[in-house]
Design an enzyme around this catalytic site. Sequence first.
Site, PDB file in Angstrom:
ATOM      1  N   ASP A 188      22.917  12.809   1.346  1.00  0.00           N
ATOM      2  CA  ASP A 188      22.711  13.000   2.783  1.00  0.00           C
ATOM      3  C   ASP A 188      23.583  14.156   3.266  1.00  0.00           C
ATOM      4  O   ASP A 188      23.756  15.142   2.546  1.00  0.00           O
ATOM      5  CB  ASP A 188      23.053  11.691   3.504  1.00  0.00           C
ATOM      6  CG  ASP A 188      22.227  11.468   4.744  1.00  0.00           C
ATOM      7  OD1 ASP A 188      22.445  12.199   5.716  1.00  0.00           O
ATOM      8  OD2 ASP A 188      21.374  10.555   4.748  1.00  0.00           O
ATOM      9  N   HIS A 225      25.028  11.796  10.254  1.00  0.00           N
ATOM     10  CA  HIS A 225      23.856  11.085   9.740  1.00  0.00           C
ATOM     11  C   HIS A 225      24.204  10.294   8.482  1.00  0.00           C
ATOM     12  O   HIS A 225      23.905   9.091   8.373  1.00  0.00           O
ATOM     13  CB  HIS A 225      22.734  12.083   9.456  1.00  0.00           C
ATOM     14  CG  HIS A 225      21.428  11.452   9.074  1.00  0.00           C
ATOM     15  ND1 HIS A 225      21.111  11.116   7.780  1.00  0.00           N
ATOM     16  CD2 HIS A 225      20.352  11.111   9.829  1.00  0.00           C
ATOM     17  CE1 HIS A 225      19.892  10.591   7.745  1.00  0.00           C
ATOM     18  NE2 HIS A 225      19.405  10.584   8.984  1.00  0.00           N
TER      19      HIS A 225
END
Length: 544
Positions: A188, A225
């Site tokens: 990510d 995130h």
Amino acid sequence: MNLFRRITTTLTILSLTLIIAGCSNILDDDSEFNGVQGHITLSNIKIDNSTSITKQLTQISNEKMIRGIDSSSKQEYVKDEIIISFKESADIKQILKKYKLIEKKNIEELNTKLLTGVGTRDIQRLIKELNQEDTIHYAELNRRVKLMAVEPNDPGYMNQKWNYSAISLPEAWALSTGSAKVTVAVIDTGIDLEHPDLKGQLINGIDMVGDDDDDFPGPDDKNGHGTHVAGIIGATTNNDEGIAGINWNISLMPIKVLPASGRTGNMETISAGIVWAVNHGADIINLSLGASEASQILEEAIEYAYKHNVTVIAASGNYSSDELLYPAQYTQVIGVASIDSDFQLSTFSNYGENLDFVAPGEDIYSAYISKYFRYKYDSGTSMAAPHVTGVAALILAKFRAEGENLTPDQIKEELVLTAEDLGESGKDNQYGYGLINAHAALAGAKITQAKVFAGEKLASKIRLKSDLVKVTDNGLYQLSNVEKGNWYIYSWIDLDKPGEEGYDKIDVGDYFGRTSSQVGLGSNTNFEINLITDESFEELEVRN
């Protein structure tokens, strides 16, 4: 009809649904069939929407770790039963006559008897009198057993109530809270390496971006995130701080493949991240990212992970499209879509033929990286995927504790056979196999273990009106040998003595359900089965 043992059972179904709603209608496609058939699914805990979700999500309070049933609302014992252990010298008939008690059942191996007939007498005083008898070893209440749901003391846990309850996670925590021996790679924007709720769970990762403008080299997250995703999977839990992770114990591997902007990435970087994760011991990979077009290098990276026994789980996408993004589109990846608190597909969620599961993805509270606040709400299939990843990690931890390992296909099978079927019966494009059920998966409550029969309830007894049949892996059942008339259809999964011959005891910890109305021959009836707790009960004896 098979002969089954007589049993006495205490049925206690989750407070929201004791008797499950079922719909019955005459079959249109099989007029020759002269029995009862239909579809059964395991049910997660239903969410109480009487309070607005906004109010639920903004309420924060400390919670005690173990949640049982309020003792003031339910008796802690069976009101008309006493357990007695007699000494060898006892004249049992004389004792029963003296105290006007009736033998209900016994356990020979323990030399105990279950007695009834207390009536309106003070049961506590009666037990005290019995314990003064020289020929009685002991007398005691027949106390109720509680299925405990574990709730952590993290103050932000109240903000996670809806999504964790939706997948029966508190009940699952009573069976496993994870293991640091299970490694999940979060591919990510990285993970906040200094986050107080995450740094104790982190192992070495890597920065695949190599952005010269990045003032924070390494897999440190400056977007938020990846940190949000990681918090769902495995925030440090029960530490009086922050939030709860699905796994209280886990090894999180931060792999940064997206820069701080979080908006641009490329297939080579992501594929390299997958390979690095596999080569450095990842068991499960979470990919809350995707692209609309297929990629050969990405497909080969997924294949590399699959061949090395690494489970890959990915988000379906947030474009309201009927096609999944890649890599969720690949068959060797577990693709996850998002649902809301009403168990409906989120309006933004992608869906499609290769969708495997749905999970909560709206208003999800998790870790974040801002210097002003370290936790926030967010929505998206990016939030749904780590719910499945977290539960997959719990499953793997449980099996490894028992000396077994699981392949990606086996992990998926555990999730498939314990999912709550939503939408059309069976696998469909909008919900896949359905909503994951963490408790059922950890307890081994597979739909293929469910037994179904028709019955007539008479007082405290259910008289069998059909054979006992099993349910298929897609939740279908068919009762062919059913007596003429209208009967309720029952189903349960016995988690005490699965696979034993005969009609087993239905009790706390099993899954159980019944149609909402009686059905006749030639009917098609669908219903749900729920985890039995002690919030309500009814004693039943099942016999031919």
